[in-house]
Design a protein around this motif. Structure first.
Motif, PDB file in Angstrom:
ATOM      1  N   GLU A  50      69.545 108.254  44.057  1.00 18.79           N
ATOM      2  CA  GLU A  50      70.945 108.152  44.522  1.00 18.79           C
ATOM      3  C   GLU A  50      71.725 109.440  44.274  1.00 18.79           C
ATOM      4  OE1 GLU A  50      72.401 105.640  46.195  1.00 18.79           O
ATOM      5  OE2 GLU A  50      70.617 104.378  46.151  1.00 18.79           O
ATOM      6  N   ARG A  54      79.105 110.220  42.710  1.00 26.26           N
ATOM      7  CA  ARG A  54      79.608 108.881  43.039  1.00 26.26           C
ATOM      8  C   ARG A  54      81.093 109.001  43.368  1.00 26.26           C
ATOM      9  NH1 ARG A  54      75.035 108.348  42.224  1.00 26.26           N
ATOM     10  NH2 ARG A  54      73.853 106.712  41.189  1.00 26.26           N
ATOM     11  N   GLY A  55      81.545 108.129  44.270  1.00 28.40           N
ATOM     12  CA  GLY A  55      82.976 108.028  44.539  1.00 28.40           C
ATOM     13  C   GLY A  55      83.607 107.071  43.556  1.00 28.40           C
ATOM     14  N   SER A  57      87.569 105.481  42.478  1.00 26.17           N
ATOM     15  CA  SER A  57      89.020 105.441  42.672  1.00 26.17           C
ATOM     16  C   SER A  57      89.697 105.959  41.419  1.00 26.17           C
ATOM     17  CB  SER A  57      89.462 104.006  42.926  1.00 26.17           C
ATOM     18  OG  SER A  57      88.792 103.504  44.059  1.00 26.17           O
ATOM     19  N   ALA A  70      87.285 104.023  36.146  1.00 28.27           N
ATOM     20  CA  ALA A  70      86.605 102.961  35.400  1.00 28.27           C
ATOM     21  C   ALA A  70      85.434 102.473  36.225  1.00 28.27           C
ATOM     22  CB  ALA A  70      87.557 101.815  35.108  1.00 28.27           C
ATOM     23  N   THR A  71      84.370 102.095  35.534  1.00 29.01           N
ATOM     24  CA  THR A  71      83.171 101.669  36.263  1.00 29.01           C
ATOM     25  C   THR A  71      82.366 100.645  35.463  1.00 29.01           C
ATOM     26  OG1 THR A  71      81.241 102.475  37.483  1.00 29.01           O
ATOM     27  CG2 THR A  71      81.735 103.612  35.421  1.00 29.01           C
ATOM     28  N   ARG A  74      76.155 100.079  34.820  1.00 25.63           N
ATOM     29  CA  ARG A  74      74.811  99.598  35.123  1.00 25.63           C
ATOM     30  C   ARG A  74      73.783 100.636  34.701  1.00 25.63           C
ATOM     31  NH1 ARG A  74      75.688  96.984  40.947  1.00 25.63           N
ATOM     32  NH2 ARG A  74      75.256  99.126  41.494  1.00 25.63           N
ATOM     33  N   THR A  76      71.757 102.902  35.733  1.00 30.79           N
ATOM     34  CA  THR A  76      71.302 103.908  36.702  1.00 30.79           C
ATOM     35  C   THR A  76      71.399 105.268  36.010  1.00 30.79           C
ATOM     36  OG1 THR A  76      73.485 104.368  37.683  1.00 30.79           O
ATOM     37  CG2 THR A  76      72.256 102.517  38.596  1.00 30.79           C
ATOM     38  N   LYS A  79      74.914 106.654  35.637  1.00 27.33           N
ATOM     39  CA  LYS A  79      75.790 105.993  34.663  1.00 27.33           C
ATOM     40  C   LYS A  79      75.311 106.177  33.229  1.00 27.33           C
ATOM     41  CE  LYS A  79      78.212 103.321  37.911  1.00 27.33           C
ATOM     42  NZ  LYS A  79      78.482 102.001  38.505  1.00 27.33           N
ATOM     43  N   THR A 120      90.419  99.145  40.297  1.00 24.50           N
ATOM     44  CA  THR A 120      90.823 100.520  39.945  1.00 24.50           C
ATOM     45  C   THR A 120      91.949 101.087  40.824  1.00 24.50           C
ATOM     46  OG1 THR A 120      88.798 101.236  41.052  1.00 24.50           O
ATOM     47  CG2 THR A 120      88.770 101.241  38.649  1.00 24.50           C
ATOM     48  N   PHE A 235      83.588  98.910  47.852  1.00 24.38           N
ATOM     49  CA  PHE A 235      82.840  99.701  46.885  1.00 24.38           C
ATOM     50  C   PHE A 235      81.358  99.559  47.201  1.00 24.38           C
ATOM     51  CE2 PHE A 235      85.950  99.979  43.057  1.00 24.38           C
ATOM     52  CZ  PHE A 235      86.932 100.470  43.904  1.00 24.38           C
ATOM     53  N   SER A 236      80.785 100.621  47.765  1.00 26.49           N
ATOM     54  CA  SER A 236      79.350 100.598  48.058  1.00 26.49           C
ATOM     55  C   SER A 236      78.585 100.551  46.736  1.00 26.49           C
ATOM     56  CB  SER A 236      78.987 101.875  48.806  1.00 26.49           C
ATOM     57  OG  SER A 236      79.506 102.990  48.099  1.00 26.49           O
ATOM     58  N   GLY A 237      77.363 100.072  46.754  1.00 23.41           N
ATOM     59  CA  GLY A 237      76.533 100.112  45.545  1.00 23.41           C
ATOM     60  C   GLY A 237      76.752  98.941  44.600  1.00 23.41           C
ATOM     61  N   TYR A 238      77.537  97.920  45.023  1.00 24.46           N
ATOM     62  CA  TYR A 238      77.666  96.713  44.189  1.00 24.46           C
ATOM     63  C   TYR A 238      77.200  95.505  44.972  1.00 24.46           C
ATOM     64  CZ  TYR A 238      80.138  99.120  40.505  1.00 24.46           C
ATOM     65  OH  TYR A 238      80.444  99.961  39.484  1.00 24.46           O
TER      66      TYR A 238
HETATM   67  C1  LIG Z   1      86.010 104.620  48.175  1.00 25.50           C
HETATM   68  C2  LIG Z   1      85.153 104.159  47.035  1.00 25.50           C
HETATM   69  C3  LIG Z   1      85.720 103.951  45.799  1.00 25.50           C
HETATM   70  C4  LIG Z   1      84.928 103.522  44.719  1.00 25.50           C
HETATM   71  N1  LIG Z   1      85.527 103.320  43.521  1.00 25.50           N
HETATM   72  C5  LIG Z   1      84.780 102.883  42.484  1.00 25.50           C
HETATM   73  C6  LIG Z   1      85.378 102.655  41.203  1.00 25.50           C
HETATM   74  O1  LIG Z   1      86.578 102.881  41.001  1.00 25.50           O
HETATM   75  N2  LIG Z   1      84.576 102.194  40.214  1.00 25.50           N
HETATM   76  C7  LIG Z   1      83.243 101.951  40.421  1.00 25.50           C
HETATM   77  O2  LIG Z   1      82.573 101.522  39.480  1.00 25.50           O
HETATM   78  N3  LIG Z   1      82.664 102.142  41.593  1.00 25.50           N
HETATM   79  C8  LIG Z   1      83.402 102.611  42.639  1.00 25.50           C
HETATM   80  N4  LIG Z   1      82.787 102.819  43.845  1.00 25.50           N
HETATM   81  C9  LIG Z   1      81.328 102.610  43.957  1.00 25.50           C
HETATM   82  C10 LIG Z   1      80.584 103.769  43.313  1.00 25.50           C
HETATM   83  O3  LIG Z   1      80.700 104.931  44.117  1.00 25.50           O
HETATM   84  C11 LIG Z   1      79.093 103.471  43.098  1.00 25.50           C
HETATM   85  O4  LIG Z   1      78.498 103.220  44.340  1.00 25.50           O
HETATM   86  C12 LIG Z   1      78.872 102.271  42.227  1.00 25.50           C
HETATM   87  O5  LIG Z   1      79.542 102.460  40.977  1.00 25.50           O
HETATM   88  C13 LIG Z   1      77.376 102.025  41.998  1.00 25.50           C
HETATM   89  O6  LIG Z   1      76.818 103.122  41.345  1.00 25.50           O
HETATM   90  P1  LIG Z   1      75.506 102.900  40.444  1.00 25.50           P
HETATM   91  O7  LIG Z   1      75.176 104.218  39.852  1.00 25.50           O
HETATM   92  O8  LIG Z   1      75.756 101.747  39.519  1.00 25.50           O
HETATM   93  O9  LIG Z   1      74.428 102.420  41.474  1.00 25.50           O
HETATM   94  P2  LIG Z   1      73.508 103.350  42.435  1.00 25.50           P
HETATM   95  O10 LIG Z   1      72.552 104.169  41.663  1.00 25.50           O
HETATM   96  O11 LIG Z   1      74.439 104.053  43.364  1.00 25.50           O
HETATM   97  O12 LIG Z   1      72.691 102.252  43.144  1.00 25.50           O
HETATM   98  C14 LIG Z   1      73.149 101.679  44.304  1.00 25.50           C
HETATM   99  C15 LIG Z   1      72.123 100.701  44.804  1.00 25.50           C
HETATM  100  O13 LIG Z   1      71.241 100.182  43.801  1.00 25.50           O
HETATM  101  C16 LIG Z   1      71.527  98.818  43.536  1.00 25.50           C
HETATM  102  N5  LIG Z   1      71.610  98.620  42.052  1.00 25.50           N
HETATM  103  C17 LIG Z   1      71.637  99.582  41.108  1.00 25.50           C
HETATM  104  N6  LIG Z   1      71.715  99.051  39.880  1.00 25.50           N
HETATM  105  C18 LIG Z   1      71.755  97.733  40.027  1.00 25.50           C
HETATM  106  C19 LIG Z   1      71.861  96.628  39.126  1.00 25.50           C
HETATM  107  N7  LIG Z   1      71.914  96.793  37.795  1.00 25.50           N
HETATM  108  N8  LIG Z   1      71.901  95.396  39.655  1.00 25.50           N
HETATM  109  C20 LIG Z   1      71.839  95.202  40.989  1.00 25.50           C
HETATM  110  N9  LIG Z   1      71.743  96.204  41.883  1.00 25.50           N
HETATM  111  C21 LIG Z   1      71.700  97.441  41.416  1.00 25.50           C
HETATM  112  C22 LIG Z   1      72.842  98.577  44.210  1.00 25.50           C
HETATM  113  O14 LIG Z   1      72.974  97.277  44.722  1.00 25.50           O
HETATM  114  C23 LIG Z   1      72.814  99.554  45.357  1.00 25.50           C
HETATM  115  O15 LIG Z   1      72.127  99.100  46.463  1.00 25.50           O
HETATM  116  C24 LIG Z   1      83.553 103.272  44.919  1.00 25.50           C
HETATM  117  C25 LIG Z   1      82.972 103.489  46.160  1.00 25.50           C
HETATM  118  C26 LIG Z   1      83.746 103.930  47.204  1.00 25.50           C
HETATM  119  C27 LIG Z   1      83.092 104.153  48.536  1.00 25.50           C
END
Ligand SMILES: Cc1cc2nc3c(=O)[nH]c(=O)nc-3n(C[C@H](O)[C@H](O)[C@H](O)COP(=O)(O)OP(=O)(O)OC[C@H]3O[C@@H](n4cnc5c(N)ncnc54)[C@H](O)[C@@H]3O)c2cc1C
Length: 238
Positions: A50, A54-55, A57, A70-71, A74, A76, A79, A120, A235-238
């Motif tokens: 990935e 990351r984006g 707010s 704030a996030t 998870r 990854t 994080k 957020t 929020f993509s990725g949740y």
């Molecule tokens: C405009 C915008 C604003 C955003 N603002 C925020 C914010 O304020 N705070 C915030 O936290 N995020 C925010 N996000 C989302 C953020 O950018 C990340 O996509 C999100 O935090 C996920 O990152 P990650 O490293 O946990 O997962 P990634 O490594 O990005 O993994 C994404 C993929 O893996 C899957 N995945 C990974 N780990 C797990 C798990 N433990 N369980 C289930 N599935 C999993 C996800 O479903 C997804 O398909 C925002 C996104 C956008 C587009």
């Protein structure tokens, strides 16, 4: 859009498995409440498919001294690195982006239907509206699985105390919701109507995981709310 390296000042837990990170605000950097930035780790010790960006707010209000995000923490690579980032270390910020900002017409009410970490941008908007004493009527239904997974509850209760135009409804799927106006269950049309009797009047702002945003949009379209009055931040990725 300006790109800057910003230093981490502070980090803390704000809910179960949820952390806030405070960064220094670059000189002259301005944003509107509700906007987001792209945060990139600099030379991280690990990475994955990935990538290092990351984006997030901006959960701080624009006139706060620092920037805050704030996030959900998870497991990854991004994080893990963010969680262990030492104070004083820098990340790259590319911001501001987005238009999930409060509408200008002060007589049109705003209703926020927010899930989980989708709070957020909403925290930023309500903090700014409270400080600026904006006359907009604002209602927030903030949905979480449990009271422990709800972030910024004490801030939101403080804003509700200080801002007579802000109504905070805390909703949890299980157990007892924190705060004065509390609901247990999922947000549905009947729950919404209890707090928003004229469902056609407001502009709606939906933010959170994509599935939550889709469920809220379905409730609104079934209630024949005009599509033009529905704004979303998924929020993509949740
Ligand atoms: C405009 C915008 C604003 C955003 N603002 C925020 C914010 O304020 N705070 C915030 O936290 N995020 C925010 N996000 C989302 C953020 O950018 C990340 O996509 C999100 O935090 C996920 O990152 P990650 O490293 O946990 O997962 P990634 O490594 O990005 O993994 C994404 C993929 O893996 C899957 N995945 C990974 N780990 C797990 C798990 N433990 N369980 C289930 N599935 C999993 C996800 O479903 C997804 O398909 C925002 C996104 C956008 C587009």
């Amino acid at each position: 859009m300006p790109v800057s390296n910003i230093k981490l000042l502070r980090k803390e837990g704000v809910a179960e498995e949820t952390m806030a990170f405070h960064f220094e605000k670059p000189a002259g950097f301005e944003y509107r409440a509700g906007q987001f930035g792209d945060f990139t780790l600099i030379n991280p010790p690990e990475t994955d498919a990935e990538g290092n960006t990351r984006g997030f707010s901006l959960a701080s209000a624009p006139d706060d001294r620092d920037l805050m995000i704030a996030t959900r923490m998870r497991d990854t690579a991004f994080k893990r690195v963010l969680k262990n980032l030492p104070l004083g270390a820098a990340v790259k910020l590319d911001a501001p982006y987005g238009d999930f900002t409060l509408h200008k017409t002060q007589t049109t009410p705003a209703v926020y239907l927010t899930g989980g970490i989708g709070i957020t941008p909403v925290r930023s908007i309500i903090a700014a509206a409270t400080r600026q004493k904006l006359p907009h009527k604002i209602t927030l239904l903030y949905a979480n699985r449990t009271a422990q997974s709800a972030a910024f509850t004490s801030d939101l209760l403080t804003f509700a105390d200080r801002n007579p135009n802000f109504t905070f409804v805390s909703v949890v799927a299980e157990g007892k919701a924190p705060g004065g106006k509390a609901e247990t269950g999922l947000i549905n049309r009947a729950m919404l109507q209890k707090y928003v009797p004229d469902m056609q009047a407001p502009i709606y702002y939906l933010s959170g995981p994509a599935a939550m945003v889709a469920a809220m949009r379905k409730i609104l379209t079934e209630a024949k709310v005009n599509e033009d009055n529905i704004r979303t931040e998924e929020f993509s990725g949740y």
